[in-house]
Scaffold this motif. Sequence first.
Motif, PDB file in Angstrom:
ATOM      1  N   LYS A  82      -6.634  -0.137  15.699  1.00 42.98           N
ATOM      2  CA  LYS A  82      -6.497   0.925  14.701  1.00 42.98           C
ATOM      3  C   LYS A  82      -5.162   0.749  13.988  1.00 42.98           C
ATOM      4  O   LYS A  82      -4.109   0.799  14.618  1.00 42.98           O
ATOM      5  CB  LYS A  82      -6.561   2.286  15.392  1.00 42.98           C
ATOM      6  N   SER A  83      -5.212   0.527  12.669  1.00 41.77           N
ATOM      7  CA  SER A  83      -3.992   0.486  11.847  1.00 41.77           C
ATOM      8  C   SER A  83      -3.621   1.920  11.503  1.00 41.77           C
ATOM      9  O   SER A  83      -4.497   2.723  11.160  1.00 41.77           O
ATOM     10  CB  SER A  83      -4.237  -0.290  10.552  1.00 41.77           C
ATOM     11  N   VAL A  84      -2.318   2.253  11.576  1.00 46.70           N
ATOM     12  CA  VAL A  84      -1.875   3.629  11.368  1.00 46.70           C
ATOM     13  C   VAL A  84      -0.627   3.659  10.483  1.00 46.70           C
ATOM     14  O   VAL A  84       0.298   2.866  10.678  1.00 46.70           O
ATOM     15  CB  VAL A  84      -1.535   4.315  12.713  1.00 46.70           C
ATOM     16  N   ARG A  86       2.110   6.695   8.685  1.00 48.88           N
ATOM     17  CA  ARG A  86       2.537   8.087   8.469  1.00 48.88           C
ATOM     18  C   ARG A  86       3.264   8.096   7.140  1.00 48.88           C
ATOM     19  O   ARG A  86       4.248   7.378   6.957  1.00 48.88           O
ATOM     20  CB  ARG A  86       3.441   8.539   9.609  1.00 48.88           C
ATOM     21  N   LEU A  98      -4.071   2.335   2.653  1.00 46.26           N
ATOM     22  CA  LEU A  98      -3.660   1.654   3.871  1.00 46.26           C
ATOM     23  C   LEU A  98      -4.011   0.183   3.722  1.00 46.26           C
ATOM     24  O   LEU A  98      -5.131  -0.158   3.368  1.00 46.26           O
ATOM     25  CB  LEU A  98      -4.399   2.244   5.077  1.00 46.26           C
ATOM     26  N   SER A 100      -4.158  -3.539   5.629  1.00 47.57           N
ATOM     27  CA  SER A 100      -4.089  -4.364   6.830  1.00 47.57           C
ATOM     28  C   SER A 100      -4.262  -5.804   6.390  1.00 47.57           C
ATOM     29  O   SER A 100      -5.129  -6.109   5.576  1.00 47.57           O
ATOM     30  CB  SER A 100      -5.191  -3.991   7.825  1.00 47.57           C
ATOM     31  N   THR A 121      -1.384  11.284   7.881  1.00 43.43           N
ATOM     32  CA  THR A 121      -1.575  10.043   8.628  1.00 43.43           C
ATOM     33  C   THR A 121      -2.788   9.324   8.050  1.00 43.43           C
ATOM     34  O   THR A 121      -3.853   9.930   7.902  1.00 43.43           O
ATOM     35  CB  THR A 121      -1.788  10.326  10.126  1.00 43.43           C
ATOM     36  N   SER A 123      -5.329   6.066   8.675  1.00 42.81           N
ATOM     37  CA  SER A 123      -5.685   5.139   9.744  1.00 42.81           C
ATOM     38  C   SER A 123      -7.048   4.518   9.468  1.00 42.81           C
ATOM     39  O   SER A 123      -7.864   5.075   8.741  1.00 42.81           O
ATOM     40  CB  SER A 123      -5.701   5.840  11.107  1.00 42.81           C
ATOM     41  N   ALA A 164       0.118  -0.161  14.851  1.00 40.92           N
ATOM     42  CA  ALA A 164      -1.264  -0.468  15.200  1.00 40.92           C
ATOM     43  C   ALA A 164      -1.446  -0.022  16.642  1.00 40.92           C
ATOM     44  O   ALA A 164      -0.505  -0.049  17.443  1.00 40.92           O
ATOM     45  CB  ALA A 164      -1.579  -1.948  15.048  1.00 40.92           C
TER      46      ALA A 164
END
Length: 188
Positions: A82-84, A86, A98, A100, A121, A123, A164
Motif C-alpha cells: 500500500k502506497s501512502v 499525507r 498519488l 507510485s 491521506t 493511498s 509504503a
Amino acid sequence: QVNDAAYPGAGQTAVLVPDSAGSYQTFTRGGTDTGANWSQVSPLPPSATSNLVSTLNVGDAETENLVSAASAGVRGTINRVKSVLRVGPDDTAGSGKLRSRAGATVSDFGTAAATSGVDITLSMVMNTDPATTLAWTTGGLDALQVGLKEASTTDHTSVYGVYAMADFSPPITPVADFSGAPLVAVGS
C-alpha cells in the motif's frame, strides 16, 4: 488485512519510510529544512513542521526511494503493498495524484483535493508489482518509489508524509523442544 475475499492468513505489516531521493525531484522544501527532500517527508507520524511544496506545474512530480525490504523486516511472501501519502493545502486548496514508481513503471492514482485547513491521506493498494504484474518480491519492493504528481495550477499542495506498507507472511520455521530436536506431530 485489506481484502477479506483473499485473506492471506497470519501475517505482519511493515512500514517503509523514505531514505533517499527518487526519480522525480521537483518540489521545494517547506517548514523546517532537514537538508533533503526525502527527509522532509520521512518522520513517523507525519508532521506539518517539515514538508514538500508542489510547483503549480501540472504533471511535475516528487517521488522518494524507500528503505529496503530487509531493513524494514519484510521477509517471506509479500501479499500486497500500500502506497501512502499525507498531504494538505499549502494555500487555500491543493490537488494532486498519488504516484507510485515500481521499477520503470509509473502509476498515478486518482486526484484528491485538500481544502483549507484539512489534511488528507491518499493511498493505493497494489496486489501485484506493477512493473511485472506478478506477485511482489523483496527486489520489487526495493525498487518502489512513492510520491505526488501535481494537478493544480492555482494552489500548492503540501506533502507531509510518504510511505509504503507491506503486508507479508513470514516463513514458517520449525519449533524445537527443550532438547533441540524438532517437534513431530503425533496422529490421533
